[in-house]
Design a protein around this motif. Structure first.
Motif, PDB file in Angstrom:
ATOM      1  N   GLU A  46       0.825  -1.204   0.000  1.00 56.61           N
ATOM      2  CA  GLU A  46       0.000   0.000   0.000  1.00 56.61           C
ATOM      3  C   GLU A  46       0.866   1.264   0.000  1.00 56.61           C
ATOM      4  OE1 GLU A  46      -2.866   2.049   3.194  1.00 56.61           O
ATOM      5  OE2 GLU A  46      -3.568   0.085   2.527  1.00 56.61           O
ATOM      6  N   GLU A  47       1.957   1.238   0.766  1.00 55.98           N
ATOM      7  CA  GLU A  47       2.859   2.402   0.811  1.00 55.98           C
ATOM      8  C   GLU A  47       3.531   2.606  -0.542  1.00 55.98           C
ATOM      9  OE1 GLU A  47       3.961   5.761   2.214  1.00 55.98           O
ATOM     10  OE2 GLU A  47       2.978   4.404   3.610  1.00 55.98           O
ATOM     11  N   TRP A  48       3.844   1.521  -1.240  1.00 55.47           N
ATOM     12  CA  TRP A  48       4.421   1.597  -2.582  1.00 55.47           C
ATOM     13  C   TRP A  48       3.474   2.374  -3.506  1.00 55.47           C
ATOM     14  CZ3 TRP A  48       8.767   1.488  -4.958  1.00 55.47           C
ATOM     15  CH2 TRP A  48       8.889   1.108  -6.285  1.00 55.47           C
ATOM     16  N   VAL A  49       2.182   2.064  -3.420  1.00 53.98           N
ATOM     17  CA  VAL A  49       1.176   2.751  -4.241  1.00 53.98           C
ATOM     18  C   VAL A  49       1.061   4.211  -3.805  1.00 53.98           C
ATOM     19  CG1 VAL A  49      -1.286   2.829  -4.864  1.00 53.98           C
ATOM     20  CG2 VAL A  49      -0.081   0.626  -4.749  1.00 53.98           C
ATOM     21  N   ARG A  50       0.989   4.465  -2.488  1.00 53.62           N
ATOM     22  CA  ARG A  50       0.851   5.839  -1.996  1.00 53.62           C
ATOM     23  C   ARG A  50       2.025   6.715  -2.439  1.00 53.62           C
ATOM     24  NH1 ARG A  50      -1.140   6.400   3.514  1.00 53.62           N
ATOM     25  NH2 ARG A  50       0.396   4.799   3.988  1.00 53.62           N
ATOM     26  N   GLN A  51       3.244   6.221  -2.339  1.00 57.27           N
ATOM     27  CA  GLN A  51       4.408   7.025  -2.717  1.00 57.27           C
ATOM     28  C   GLN A  51       4.424   7.309  -4.218  1.00 57.27           C
ATOM     29  OE1 GLN A  51       6.332   8.705  -0.633  1.00 57.27           O
ATOM     30  NE2 GLN A  51       5.107   7.820   1.006  1.00 57.27           N
ATOM     31  N   HIS A  52       3.913   6.396  -5.010  1.00 54.76           N
ATOM     32  CA  HIS A  52       3.779   6.670  -6.444  1.00 54.76           C
ATOM     33  C   HIS A  52       2.769   7.788  -6.684  1.00 54.76           C
ATOM     34  CE1 HIS A  52       6.177   3.144  -7.386  1.00 54.76           C
ATOM     35  NE2 HIS A  52       6.152   3.516  -8.667  1.00 54.76           N
ATOM     36  N   TRP A  53       1.654   7.776  -5.940  1.00 54.98           N
ATOM     37  CA  TRP A  53       0.660   8.842  -6.100  1.00 54.98           C
ATOM     38  C   TRP A  53       1.207  10.194  -5.658  1.00 54.98           C
ATOM     39  CZ3 TRP A  53      -3.316   9.631  -8.981  1.00 54.98           C
ATOM     40  CH2 TRP A  53      -3.975   8.535  -9.526  1.00 54.98           C
ATOM     41  N   VAL A  54       1.945  10.226  -4.562  1.00 52.36           N
ATOM     42  CA  VAL A  54       2.564  11.482  -4.106  1.00 52.36           C
ATOM     43  C   VAL A  54       3.486  12.013  -5.200  1.00 52.36           C
ATOM     44  CG1 VAL A  54       4.188  12.472  -2.442  1.00 52.36           C
ATOM     45  CG2 VAL A  54       2.332  10.986  -1.634  1.00 52.36           C
ATOM     46  N   ASN A  55       4.351  11.157  -5.719  1.00 48.60           N
ATOM     47  CA  ASN A  55       5.257  11.554  -6.792  1.00 48.60           C
ATOM     48  C   ASN A  55       4.489  12.061  -8.012  1.00 48.60           C
ATOM     49  OD1 ASN A  55       7.932  11.465  -8.315  1.00 48.60           O
ATOM     50  ND2 ASN A  55       6.681  10.063  -9.504  1.00 48.60           N
TER      51      ASN A  55
END
Length: 158
Positions: A46-55
């Motif tokens: 989930e954090e992998w997905v969140r950090q992609h969205w932030v980027n």
């Protein structure tokens, strides 16, 4: 003591622009640097997905960093809940709620119900539900008095 990773790590390729995250390994766990909170977090799917969205929001759509809130706590039916990502407008009103799921989690009625439940407290006019592979964009229609699906991301808040 954390060490930088030199070996190749197999992480899921997402349906979002690629970026080079700062990854570390410590005590057998992978960590990813969160540029908004300025610290390393355990790398979960989930954090992998969140950090992609932030980027994606910051570097590809010019959303200002100062408008982001990660893991905002709230009470719902006397239960503590946390949103994944909220972006505010320049008047400090919730503008966009992003609910991130691990890539193996289906975007379905259950996950849609979760984001809608969170939004009863926030009243964001724009919602994104994503597992990194599939994204659902929704916008509140004043005319229809309900959320309708959009084809793409809303523009940066004014």
């Amino acid at each position: 003591m954390p060490v930088e990773l030199n070996q190749k790590i197999n992480l899921p390729v997402l349906n979002l622009p690629h970026f080079q995250p700062d990854l570390l390994q410590d005590e057998g766990k992978l960590w990813i640097f969160d540029s908004l909170r300025k610290k390393h977090l355990i790398l979960t799917p989930e954090e992998w997905v969140r950090q992609h969205w932030v980027n994606f929001l910051i570097n590809h759509h010019q959303y200002p960093r100062g408008l982001f809130s990660l893991e905002k706590g709230m009470k719902y039916n006397q239960m503590n809940k946390r949103t994944d990502l909220v972006v505010f407008d320049r008047q400090s009103n919730p503008f966009l709620l992003v609910e991130c799921k691990a890539p193996n989690i289906k975007i379905d009625g259950k996950t849609l119900n979760q984001i809608m439940t969170y939004n009863t407290k926030l009243n964001c006019p724009n919602l994104i539900l994503s597992n990194g592979l599939k994204h659902l964009f929704m916008e509140y229609s004043l005319e229809d008095q309900k959320f309708i699906q959009r084809a793409s991301l809303p523009e940066c808040p004014k």
